[in-house]
Design a protein around this motif. Structure first.
Motif, PDB file in Angstrom:
ATOM      1  N   SER A  72       0.844  -1.192   0.000  1.00 55.44           N
ATOM      2  CA  SER A  72       0.000   0.000   0.000  1.00 55.44           C
ATOM      3  C   SER A  72       0.885   1.248   0.000  1.00 55.44           C
ATOM      4  O   SER A  72       2.093   1.166   0.242  1.00 55.44           O
ATOM      5  CB  SER A  72      -0.896   0.008   1.233  1.00 55.44           C
ATOM      6  OG  SER A  72      -0.101   0.091   2.412  1.00 55.44           O
ATOM      7  N   LEU A  73       0.302   2.399  -0.241  1.00 55.49           N
ATOM      8  CA  LEU A  73       1.074   3.642  -0.305  1.00 55.49           C
ATOM      9  C   LEU A  73       1.815   3.913   1.009  1.00 55.49           C
ATOM     10  O   LEU A  73       2.988   4.276   1.004  1.00 55.49           O
ATOM     11  CB  LEU A  73       0.151   4.816  -0.639  1.00 55.49           C
ATOM     12  CG  LEU A  73      -0.418   4.859  -2.061  1.00 55.49           C
ATOM     13  CD1 LEU A  73      -1.383   6.034  -2.209  1.00 55.49           C
ATOM     14  CD2 LEU A  73       0.708   4.979  -3.089  1.00 55.49           C
ATOM     15  N   ALA A 111       4.626   1.399   1.338  1.00 54.16           N
ATOM     16  CA  ALA A 111       5.708   1.731   0.405  1.00 54.16           C
ATOM     17  C   ALA A 111       6.569   2.862   0.957  1.00 54.16           C
ATOM     18  O   ALA A 111       7.796   2.887   0.757  1.00 54.16           O
ATOM     19  CB  ALA A 111       5.133   2.109  -0.955  1.00 54.16           C
ATOM     20  N   SER A 112       5.936   3.786   1.663  1.00 52.13           N
ATOM     21  CA  SER A 112       6.667   4.896   2.263  1.00 52.13           C
ATOM     22  C   SER A 112       7.641   4.388   3.329  1.00 52.13           C
ATOM     23  O   SER A 112       8.768   4.872   3.445  1.00 52.13           O
ATOM     24  CB  SER A 112       5.674   5.894   2.876  1.00 52.13           C
ATOM     25  OG  SER A 112       6.344   6.984   3.454  1.00 52.13           O
ATOM     26  N   HIS A 167      10.593   2.732   1.498  1.00 47.93           N
ATOM     27  CA  HIS A 167      11.453   3.762   0.902  1.00 47.93           C
ATOM     28  C   HIS A 167      12.368   4.376   1.964  1.00 47.93           C
ATOM     29  O   HIS A 167      13.568   4.558   1.734  1.00 47.93           O
ATOM     30  CB  HIS A 167      10.594   4.841   0.251  1.00 47.93           C
ATOM     31  CG  HIS A 167      11.384   6.005  -0.272  1.00 47.93           C
ATOM     32  ND1 HIS A 167      12.110   5.942  -1.453  1.00 47.93           N
ATOM     33  CD2 HIS A 167      11.592   7.247   0.239  1.00 47.93           C
ATOM     34  CE1 HIS A 167      12.720   7.095  -1.649  1.00 47.93           C
ATOM     35  NE2 HIS A 167      12.427   7.903  -0.643  1.00 47.93           N
ATOM     36  N   ASN A 194       5.334   4.373   9.766  1.00 49.31           N
ATOM     37  CA  ASN A 194       4.807   5.689   9.409  1.00 49.31           C
ATOM     38  C   ASN A 194       4.786   6.605  10.628  1.00 49.31           C
ATOM     39  O   ASN A 194       4.694   6.149  11.767  1.00 49.31           O
ATOM     40  CB  ASN A 194       3.405   5.572   8.818  1.00 49.31           C
ATOM     41  CG  ASN A 194       3.418   4.855   7.487  1.00 49.31           C
ATOM     42  OD1 ASN A 194       3.117   3.675   7.414  1.00 49.31           O
ATOM     43  ND2 ASN A 194       3.794   5.565   6.422  1.00 49.31           N
ATOM     44  N   THR A 252       3.297   9.782   5.824  1.00 45.92           N
ATOM     45  CA  THR A 252       2.017   9.133   5.543  1.00 45.92           C
ATOM     46  C   THR A 252       1.359   9.855   4.367  1.00 45.92           C
ATOM     47  O   THR A 252       1.200  11.078   4.420  1.00 45.92           O
ATOM     48  CB  THR A 252       1.088   9.204   6.762  1.00 45.92           C
ATOM     49  OG1 THR A 252       1.748   8.606   7.883  1.00 45.92           O
ATOM     50  CG2 THR A 252      -0.229   8.481   6.496  1.00 45.92           C
ATOM     51  N   PRO A 253       0.996   9.140   3.312  1.00 52.31           N
ATOM     52  CA  PRO A 253       0.326   9.789   2.173  1.00 52.31           C
ATOM     53  C   PRO A 253      -0.933  10.526   2.631  1.00 52.31           C
ATOM     54  O   PRO A 253      -1.679  10.020   3.490  1.00 52.31           O
ATOM     55  CB  PRO A 253      -0.031   8.607   1.257  1.00 52.31           C
ATOM     56  CG  PRO A 253       0.930   7.531   1.639  1.00 52.31           C
ATOM     57  CD  PRO A 253       1.181   7.693   3.101  1.00 52.31           C
TER      58      PRO A 253
END
Length: 197
Positions: A57-58, A61-62, A65, A143, A168-169
């Motif tokens: 999920s976004l 993925a954060s 990264h 996150n 967090t997106p």
């Protein structure tokens, strides 16, 4: 009439206490949202999150990264990829971390899999068993909204760790923070009340 006033006063008091409590939670989350990781940690633990099939999920993925960035800058740090396989996931969260880190140039020899955990408590407990003897300086990667609780659980498990807070997106912020308020409340209940029963 008096009963109505009592009810309104009670509702007002509950609302005020609720606002104070959630403000307190937000302050604690914010305090841990801007941590700066020390260099040359012995290990870091990447906490798993939702995988859509095989794609992180976004928010997840954060995390990956942020971990990859640190690992590239600190080549002696070992990484523990933590997270089991949940509903709707075709691979474990740990395997997802591993695949994405390898794509980003991190050697597979530096990656240890912990692929049985189902929540943050298990992430920490199961990962602790995989930490190499003699390793002292550790980091948690998650996150920013989740960092306070994650580090608190780690320290309750006698791990002296710092954190790498991943962004967090924006699309995930409202849901993530609301769920985290509830999760921290459950953590407090477990720590201060349930464990003493």
């Amino acid at each position: 009439m008096k009963n109505k006033k009592k009810v309104f006063h009670l509702l007002g008091l509950c609302t005020a206490l609720g606002l104070i409590y959630f403000t307190f939670l937000q302050v604690k989350i914010s305090q841990y949202s801007h941590l700066k990781a020390p260099k040359n940690a012995d290990y870091l633990i990447v906490l798993g999150a939702r995988v859509k099939g095989t794609v992180p999920s976004l928010a997840f993925a954060s995390r990956i990264h942020a971990a990859a960035k640190y690992l590239k800058e600190n080549e002696n740090t070992i990484v523990i990829a933590s997270g089991g396989e949940g509903p709707g996931e075709d691979i474990s969260e740990a395997e997802s971390i591993k695949r994405e880190l390898i794509k980003k140039g991190i050697s597979e020899s530096r990656i240890i899999l912990e692929d049985k955990s189902t929540d943050t408590y298990e992430n920490i407990r199961f990962s602790k068993k995989l930490i190499q003897k003699g390793a002292k300086a550790g980091l948690i990667v998650t996150n920013n909204f989740h960092m306070y609780r994650a580090i608190s659980i780690a320290r309750d498990n006698e791990l002296e760790v710092e954190g790498i807070p991943a962004k967090t997106p924006l699309i995930a912020v409202p849901k993530s923070y609301f769920r985290e308020y509830l999760a921290i409340t459950k953590f407090y209940l477990k720590r201060y009340f349930l464990d003493s029963i």
